[in-house]
Scaffold this motif. Sequence first.
Motif, PDB file in Angstrom:
ATOM      1  N   VAL A  63      28.890  92.742  17.805  1.00  0.00           N
ATOM      2  CA  VAL A  63      29.617  91.563  18.261  1.00  0.00           C
ATOM      3  C   VAL A  63      29.318  90.447  17.257  1.00  0.00           C
ATOM      4  CG1 VAL A  63      27.818  90.739  19.865  1.00  0.00           C
ATOM      5  CG2 VAL A  63      30.195  90.024  20.189  1.00  0.00           C
ATOM      6  N   ARG A 115      25.820  97.464  26.426  1.00  0.00           N
ATOM      7  CA  ARG A 115      26.338  96.543  27.444  1.00  0.00           C
ATOM      8  C   ARG A 115      26.128  95.085  27.025  1.00  0.00           C
ATOM      9  NH1 ARG A 115      23.974 100.274  30.727  1.00  0.00           N
ATOM     10  NH2 ARG A 115      22.197  98.911  31.170  1.00  0.00           N
ATOM     11  N   ALA A 143      28.802  94.077  24.538  1.00  0.00           N
ATOM     12  CA  ALA A 143      30.107  93.896  25.179  1.00  0.00           C
ATOM     13  C   ALA A 143      30.155  92.612  25.999  1.00  0.00           C
ATOM     14  CB  ALA A 143      30.423  95.096  26.065  1.00  0.00           C
ATOM     15  N   ASN A 144      29.068  92.276  26.666  1.00  0.00           N
ATOM     16  CA  ASN A 144      29.077  91.135  27.583  1.00  0.00           C
ATOM     17  C   ASN A 144      28.721  89.796  26.947  1.00  0.00           C
ATOM     18  OD1 ASN A 144      29.894  92.593  29.867  1.00  0.00           O
ATOM     19  ND2 ASN A 144      27.816  93.367  30.129  1.00  0.00           N
ATOM     20  N   SER A 195      35.388  91.543  28.376  1.00  0.00           N
ATOM     21  CA  SER A 195      34.837  91.866  27.062  1.00  0.00           C
ATOM     22  C   SER A 195      35.870  92.427  26.082  1.00  0.00           C
ATOM     23  CB  SER A 195      33.662  92.820  27.195  1.00  0.00           C
ATOM     24  OG  SER A 195      34.029  93.994  27.855  1.00  0.00           O
ATOM     25  N   HIS A 196      36.832  93.203  26.558  1.00  0.00           N
ATOM     26  CA  HIS A 196      37.812  93.790  25.644  1.00  0.00           C
ATOM     27  C   HIS A 196      38.753  92.737  25.046  1.00  0.00           C
ATOM     28  CE1 HIS A 196      40.259  93.745  29.343  1.00  0.00           C
ATOM     29  NE2 HIS A 196      41.274  93.621  28.505  1.00  0.00           N
ATOM     30  N   SER A 208      34.482  92.225  18.273  1.00  0.00           N
ATOM     31  CA  SER A 208      33.473  93.045  18.921  1.00  0.00           C
ATOM     32  C   SER A 208      33.942  94.494  19.010  1.00  0.00           C
ATOM     33  CB  SER A 208      33.215  92.505  20.335  1.00  0.00           C
ATOM     34  OG  SER A 208      32.452  93.397  21.094  1.00  0.00           O
ATOM     35  N   SER A 209      32.991  95.396  18.990  1.00  0.00           N
ATOM     36  CA  SER A 209      33.327  96.807  19.187  1.00  0.00           C
ATOM     37  C   SER A 209      33.900  97.048  20.573  1.00  0.00           C
ATOM     38  CB  SER A 209      32.097  97.679  18.959  1.00  0.00           C
ATOM     39  OG  SER A 209      31.003  97.231  19.730  1.00  0.00           O
ATOM     40  N   ALA A 210      33.609  96.164  21.536  1.00  0.00           N
ATOM     41  CA  ALA A 210      34.140  96.303  22.894  1.00  0.00           C
ATOM     42  C   ALA A 210      35.643  96.067  22.961  1.00  0.00           C
ATOM     43  CB  ALA A 210      33.418  95.349  23.848  1.00  0.00           C
ATOM     44  N   SER A 211      36.218  95.503  21.900  1.00  0.00           N
ATOM     45  CA  SER A 211      37.663  95.256  21.881  1.00  0.00           C
ATOM     46  C   SER A 211      38.461  96.558  21.840  1.00  0.00           C
ATOM     47  CB  SER A 211      38.043  94.407  20.663  1.00  0.00           C
ATOM     48  OG  SER A 211      37.905  95.169  19.459  1.00  0.00           O
ATOM     49  N   GLY A 257      27.846  99.803  17.509  1.00  0.00           N
ATOM     50  CA  GLY A 257      28.409  98.679  18.243  1.00  0.00           C
ATOM     51  C   GLY A 257      28.079  97.377  17.534  1.00  0.00           C
TER      52      GLY A 257
END
Length: 166
Positions: free
Chosen positions: A55, A119, A122-123, A134-135, A140-143, A53
């Motif tokens: 960001v 988390r 992502a946040n 977050s997406h 970011s990997s959360a995308s 992960g």
Amino acid sequence: MAVPSRHQSVAGTYFVTSQTWESRAIFKVAPPCEIFIASLLRYRHAGRHKLHGFVLMPDHFHVLLTPGDGTALERAVQFMKGGSARAIRETLNFRFPAWQRGFSDHRIRDAGDYDSHVRYLANNPVRKGLVVKSHEYPWSSASGKFLMDEVPQGLKPLRTTAGRHG
């Protein structure tokens, strides 16, 4: 101020943070962001680290990684920072360093610690007011735009009391 030397990394998974030089917000626009992420992914593809992960914020990054076989944590970070700094300097004609010296790291202890840091990654853009969800943050990997490596084997499972008797 002297930078402490690290003689040997303990094998494991790490949450790593590093700041840009003088905390400059160089990652507010796409070109340097794309270069950093390309470098991060290139060294992962070369086996220097597994990437769980990340960001990239305007003035710093956080990554969750496991150094590759034969690669110390310090060397893995040097690859991503040095590779991206060189490419940013050459491609975008930067006249100042991209990164400050050094980095901070936290060794992931168990599955709960790992989940907590995923988390956090992502946040982070949501907490900083860069996006609502977050997406929506592209760096970011959360995308969901980037394939991440699986959860590292060997993390202690979370303790649960469910189903225990006695």
